[in-house]
Motif scaffolding. Structure first.
Motif, PDB file in Angstrom:
ATOM      1  N   LEU A 195       0.795  -1.228   0.000  1.00 27.71           N
ATOM      2  CA  LEU A 195       0.000   0.000   0.000  1.00 27.71           C
ATOM      3  C   LEU A 195       0.830   1.282   0.000  1.00 27.71           C
ATOM      4  O   LEU A 195       0.358   2.325  -0.450  1.00 27.71           O
ATOM      5  CB  LEU A 195      -0.945   0.019   1.217  1.00 27.71           C
ATOM      6  CG  LEU A 195      -1.921  -1.155   1.311  1.00 27.71           C
ATOM      7  CD1 LEU A 195      -2.696  -1.094   2.626  1.00 27.71           C
ATOM      8  CD2 LEU A 195      -2.866  -1.177   0.111  1.00 27.71           C
ATOM      9  N   ALA A 199      -6.293   0.862  -1.648  1.00 27.41           N
ATOM     10  CA  ALA A 199      -7.125  -0.303  -1.310  1.00 27.41           C
ATOM     11  C   ALA A 199      -8.610  -0.029  -1.562  1.00 27.41           C
ATOM     12  O   ALA A 199      -9.084   1.110  -1.484  1.00 27.41           O
ATOM     13  CB  ALA A 199      -6.898  -0.707   0.144  1.00 27.41           C
ATOM     14  N   TYR A 214      -6.972  -6.383  -0.807  1.00 21.45           N
ATOM     15  CA  TYR A 214      -6.956  -4.931  -1.001  1.00 21.45           C
ATOM     16  C   TYR A 214      -7.562  -4.552  -2.351  1.00 21.45           C
ATOM     17  O   TYR A 214      -8.236  -3.534  -2.473  1.00 21.45           O
ATOM     18  CB  TYR A 214      -5.525  -4.402  -0.929  1.00 21.45           C
ATOM     19  CG  TYR A 214      -4.854  -4.580   0.405  1.00 21.45           C
ATOM     20  CD1 TYR A 214      -5.541  -4.382   1.602  1.00 21.45           C
ATOM     21  CD2 TYR A 214      -3.519  -4.956   0.482  1.00 21.45           C
ATOM     22  CE1 TYR A 214      -4.928  -4.554   2.825  1.00 21.45           C
ATOM     23  CE2 TYR A 214      -2.882  -5.123   1.702  1.00 21.45           C
ATOM     24  CZ  TYR A 214      -3.588  -4.921   2.873  1.00 21.45           C
ATOM     25  OH  TYR A 214      -2.970  -5.082   4.084  1.00 21.45           O
ATOM     26  N   TRP A 217     -12.377  -8.701   2.536  1.00 24.53           N
ATOM     27  CA  TRP A 217     -11.483  -8.723   3.681  1.00 24.53           C
ATOM     28  C   TRP A 217     -11.592 -10.018   4.495  1.00 24.53           C
ATOM     29  O   TRP A 217     -10.924 -10.165   5.519  1.00 24.53           O
ATOM     30  CB  TRP A 217     -11.766  -7.537   4.602  1.00 24.53           C
ATOM     31  CG  TRP A 217     -13.214  -7.423   5.006  1.00 24.53           C
ATOM     32  CD1 TRP A 217     -14.179  -6.686   4.389  1.00 24.53           C
ATOM     33  CD2 TRP A 217     -13.853  -8.093   6.100  1.00 24.53           C
ATOM     34  NE1 TRP A 217     -15.390  -6.847   5.029  1.00 24.53           N
ATOM     35  CE2 TRP A 217     -15.209  -7.703   6.085  1.00 24.53           C
ATOM     36  CE3 TRP A 217     -13.400  -8.964   7.088  1.00 24.53           C
ATOM     37  CZ2 TRP A 217     -16.117  -8.179   7.033  1.00 24.53           C
ATOM     38  CZ3 TRP A 217     -14.315  -9.432   8.036  1.00 24.53           C
ATOM     39  CH2 TRP A 217     -15.661  -9.031   7.995  1.00 24.53           C
TER      40      TRP A 217
END
Length: 335
Positions: free
Chosen positions: A27, A215, A281, A286
């Protein structure tokens, strides 16, 4: 709005606030790191997110353009032991060749690479999960250390000492600047850390909902809804403790560890591979993967630009300082 003090960390990096945006695997790209720089804090591109040399070079150059002269660095996370085919030396050479002035190292000791980095004038922040490792890093000659406590997302180590204890403990043990992380997501905590002797803090989970983090929105929404109690610890059995968002994967991994005390990383890899997390992501699902998240979920309340989150931290810092001023005034009147 100005901050009426400086620390060794603000001077080291030339930043406005004593805050480092923690390296976030997959990220922490140029967009995120440059946003940190423009907001007056420090950020590090995660080199492991760009495994090919030209990818890393390109991301460094893109970040430099976006920073418009502001500071930034590169995070180099090393495996616990050197393995055949590892490219750590090449990564550091690329960083130096690109003129990057700041590096954050983590994982194993950076000792083997310090002569190379020091000769190039690169400042090294080494991130550790315990004060005892900070002492070792200090003895090797790093410029600063970051100590992450048990509350952190990602890898808190095996000692599992909390951040507030680490902060005061390190003040007695270290003579180089140190940062503390783990559960930090409010400006009052930054002021408290400074009062206990830290030169600044590391913030990771709190920044996961920044607009500059690429994300998926559904992943960010889950973080906004989550509480600190929605994290899990697993992989202690293989001495690689990780704190992540509780989901199907953490339940399966913990069950495997209970059922088979001799479980290995190879056994767990089909569940914990970083590529699974990267896909989460991308898709917003999740429910699978080890998705690093710490107790600072307590302060994650909405998605917004990183600069807006930093501005709120700064305002909270000033409010905390005003409360301290009021306490001092009361004490002075009593005397």
């Amino acid at each position: 709005m100005s901050i009426p003090y400086q620390t060794d960390i603000t001077r080291l990096y030339g930043i406005r606030l004593p805050v480092v945006a923690g390296g976030l695997m997959w990220l922490a790209n140029a967009d995120y790191v440059a946003a940190a720089s423009r907001a007056g804090i420090m950020g590090f591109i995660t080199a492991a997110s760009f495994p090919e040399e030209q990818q890393l070079r390109g991301e460094i150059r893109r970040c430099r353009d976006l920073c418009d002269g502001g500071p930034f660095g590169v995070n180099v996370s090393m495996l616990p032991k050197l393995v055949p085919g590892e490219k750590t030396q090449q990564v550091f050479e690329t960083i130096i060749d690109e003129g990057v002035r700041f590096v954050e190292t983590s994982g194993r000791s950076p000792e083997a690479y310090l002569p190379l980095l020091k000769s190039a004038g690169v400042k090294v922040l080494h991130k550790v999960p315990a004060v005892r490792y900070a002492l070792k890093a200090q003895s090797l000659g790093v410029d600063a250390v970051a100590i992450v406590g048990a509350e952190c997302g990602g890898h808190p180590g095996m000692d599992m000492v909390g951040t507030i204890v680490n902060t005061a403990w390190a003040q007695h043990a270290l003579h180089i600047p140190y940062l503390v992380g783990g559960g930090i997501g409010h400006g009052s905590q930054i002021v408290a850390a400074l009062a206990m002797g830290a030169a600044g803090v590391v913030v990771g989970t709190r920044f996961l909902v920044a607009d500059e983090i690429w994300a998926h929105a559904e992943f960010k929404q889950r973080l906004i809804q989550a509480q600190p109690t929605d994290t899990d610890l697993c992989m202690q059995s293989i001495k690689n403790t990780v704190r992540t968002l509780r989901n199907e994967t953490t339940a399966l991994v913990k069950a495997m560890e209970v059922e088979n005390p001799q479980v290995t990383i190879a056994d767990l890899m089909p569940l914990v591979s970083g590529q699974i997390g990267r896909n989460a992501y991308k898709t917003g699902d999740w429910s699978r993967g080890l998705l690093a998240a710490g107790h600072a979920l307590a302060f994650v309340d909405r998605a917004e630009p990183l600069a807006a989150i930093v501005a709120r931290l700064q305002e909270q810092m000033l409010q905390a300082m005003q409360r301290l001023d009021a306490v001092r005034r009361v004490a002075a009147s009593v005397d």
